[in-house]
Motif scaffolding. Sequence first.
Motif, PDB file in Angstrom:
ATOM      1  N   GLN A 181      27.434 -32.801  76.428  1.00 61.58           N
ATOM      2  CA  GLN A 181      26.669 -33.375  75.316  1.00 61.58           C
ATOM      3  C   GLN A 181      25.777 -32.343  74.631  1.00 61.58           C
ATOM      4  OE1 GLN A 181      24.653 -36.745  77.097  1.00 61.58           O
ATOM      5  NE2 GLN A 181      26.237 -38.115  76.307  1.00 61.58           N
ATOM      6  N   HIS A 182      25.480 -31.235  75.322  1.00 61.57           N
ATOM      7  CA  HIS A 182      24.593 -30.211  74.775  1.00 61.57           C
ATOM      8  C   HIS A 182      25.160 -28.812  75.039  1.00 61.57           C
ATOM      9  CE1 HIS A 182      21.647 -33.377  74.202  1.00 61.57           C
ATOM     10  NE2 HIS A 182      21.879 -33.753  75.443  1.00 61.57           N
ATOM     11  N   PRO A 183      26.357 -28.520  74.556  1.00 60.25           N
ATOM     12  CA  PRO A 183      26.987 -27.245  74.872  1.00 60.25           C
ATOM     13  C   PRO A 183      26.224 -26.033  74.337  1.00 60.25           C
ATOM     14  CG  PRO A 183      28.227 -28.387  73.177  1.00 60.25           C
ATOM     15  CD  PRO A 183      27.194 -29.347  73.688  1.00 60.25           C
ATOM     16  N   GLY A 184      25.442 -26.218  73.300  1.00 54.33           N
ATOM     17  CA  GLY A 184      24.696 -25.101  72.727  1.00 54.33           C
ATOM     18  C   GLY A 184      23.486 -24.673  73.530  1.00 54.33           C
ATOM     19  N   LEU A 185      23.137 -25.441  74.568  1.00 55.08           N
ATOM     20  CA  LEU A 185      21.967 -25.108  75.378  1.00 55.08           C
ATOM     21  C   LEU A 185      22.274 -24.105  76.483  1.00 55.08           C
ATOM     22  CD1 LEU A 185      20.225 -28.587  75.706  1.00 55.08           C
ATOM     23  CD2 LEU A 185      19.647 -26.690  74.179  1.00 55.08           C
ATOM     24  N   GLY A 186      23.502 -23.646  76.546  1.00 52.99           N
ATOM     25  CA  GLY A 186      23.860 -22.638  77.542  1.00 52.99           C
ATOM     26  C   GLY A 186      24.709 -23.201  78.669  1.00 52.99           C
ATOM     27  N   PHE A 187      24.898 -22.390  79.686  1.00 49.85           N
ATOM     28  CA  PHE A 187      25.744 -22.774  80.810  1.00 49.85           C
ATOM     29  C   PHE A 187      25.281 -22.068  82.071  1.00 49.85           C
ATOM     30  CE2 PHE A 187      27.690 -19.225  78.589  1.00 49.85           C
ATOM     31  CZ  PHE A 187      27.942 -18.316  79.608  1.00 49.85           C
ATOM     32  N   LEU A 188      25.733 -22.578  83.186  1.00 51.53           N
ATOM     33  CA  LEU A 188      25.495 -21.945  84.481  1.00 51.53           C
ATOM     34  C   LEU A 188      26.755 -21.184  84.857  1.00 51.53           C
ATOM     35  CD1 LEU A 188      23.923 -24.951  86.418  1.00 51.53           C
ATOM     36  CD2 LEU A 188      22.722 -23.017  85.395  1.00 51.53           C
ATOM     37  N   SER A 189      26.583 -19.973  85.327  1.00 50.51           N
ATOM     38  CA  SER A 189      27.724 -19.161  85.723  1.00 50.51           C
ATOM     39  C   SER A 189      27.700 -18.977  87.236  1.00 50.51           C
ATOM     40  CB  SER A 189      27.662 -17.800  85.022  1.00 50.51           C
ATOM     41  OG  SER A 189      28.837 -17.077  85.252  1.00 50.51           O
ATOM     42  N   PHE A 190      28.820 -19.272  87.882  1.00 48.89           N
ATOM     43  CA  PHE A 190      28.942 -19.156  89.325  1.00 48.89           C
ATOM     44  C   PHE A 190      30.008 -18.129  89.676  1.00 48.89           C
ATOM     45  CE2 PHE A 190      27.422 -23.458  88.645  1.00 48.89           C
ATOM     46  CZ  PHE A 190      26.458 -23.607  89.631  1.00 48.89           C
ATOM     47  N   GLY A 191      29.693 -17.265  90.627  1.00 50.78           N
ATOM     48  CA  GLY A 191      30.708 -16.397  91.193  1.00 50.78           C
ATOM     49  C   GLY A 191      31.642 -17.249  92.043  1.00 50.78           C
ATOM     50  N   ALA A 192      32.758 -16.690  92.469  1.00 46.47           N
ATOM     51  CA  ALA A 192      33.750 -17.462  93.222  1.00 46.47           C
ATOM     52  C   ALA A 192      33.149 -18.072  94.488  1.00 46.47           C
ATOM     53  CB  ALA A 192      34.946 -16.585  93.567  1.00 46.47           C
ATOM     54  N   ARG A 193      32.373 -17.312  95.251  1.00 44.03           N
ATOM     55  CA  ARG A 193      31.768 -17.833  96.484  1.00 44.03           C
ATOM     56  C   ARG A 193      30.747 -18.919  96.174  1.00 44.03           C
ATOM     57  NH1 ARG A 193      30.847 -18.978 101.259  1.00 44.03           N
ATOM     58  NH2 ARG A 193      29.113 -18.303 102.550  1.00 44.03           N
ATOM     59  N   GLU A 194      29.887 -18.682  95.198  1.00 39.75           N
ATOM     60  CA  GLU A 194      28.871 -19.665  94.830  1.00 39.75           C
ATOM     61  C   GLU A 194      29.509 -20.949  94.321  1.00 39.75           C
ATOM     62  OE1 GLU A 194      28.823 -16.484  93.823  1.00 39.75           O
ATOM     63  OE2 GLU A 194      27.030 -15.700  94.801  1.00 39.75           O
ATOM     64  N   GLN A 195      30.609 -20.810  93.563  1.00 41.42           N
ATOM     65  CA  GLN A 195      31.314 -21.982  93.049  1.00 41.42           C
ATOM     66  C   GLN A 195      31.846 -22.823  94.210  1.00 41.42           C
ATOM     67  OE1 GLN A 195      34.951 -21.116  90.998  1.00 41.42           O
ATOM     68  NE2 GLN A 195      35.125 -23.151  90.139  1.00 41.42           N
ATOM     69  N   SER A 196      32.418 -22.185  95.213  1.00 42.58           N
ATOM     70  CA  SER A 196      32.948 -22.910  96.373  1.00 42.58           C
ATOM     71  C   SER A 196      31.845 -23.654  97.123  1.00 42.58           C
ATOM     72  CB  SER A 196      33.647 -21.942  97.330  1.00 42.58           C
ATOM     73  OG  SER A 196      34.785 -21.399  96.732  1.00 42.58           O
TER      74      SER A 196
END
Length: 60
Positions: free
Chosen positions: A34-49
């Motif tokens: 709903q708010h794509p312009g507010l940024g995003f969180l980026s996860f490395g492969a380990r953090e994502q898991s």
Amino acid sequence: MMNSMWHKSTYSSGGTNCVETREHEHGADLRDSQHPGLGFLSFGAREQSVFLAAVREEKL
């Protein structure tokens, strides 16, 4: 990037509160659909898991 396209997460319920993801060679990015312009969180492969495991176990 493996897939630079944003798509709704399979964990989203299909309602209006959705999370979008995009995968890349180092992990994945997550953002509020709903708010794509507010940024995003980026996860490395380990953090994502670790993050996804916590969501599956309803710890978050």
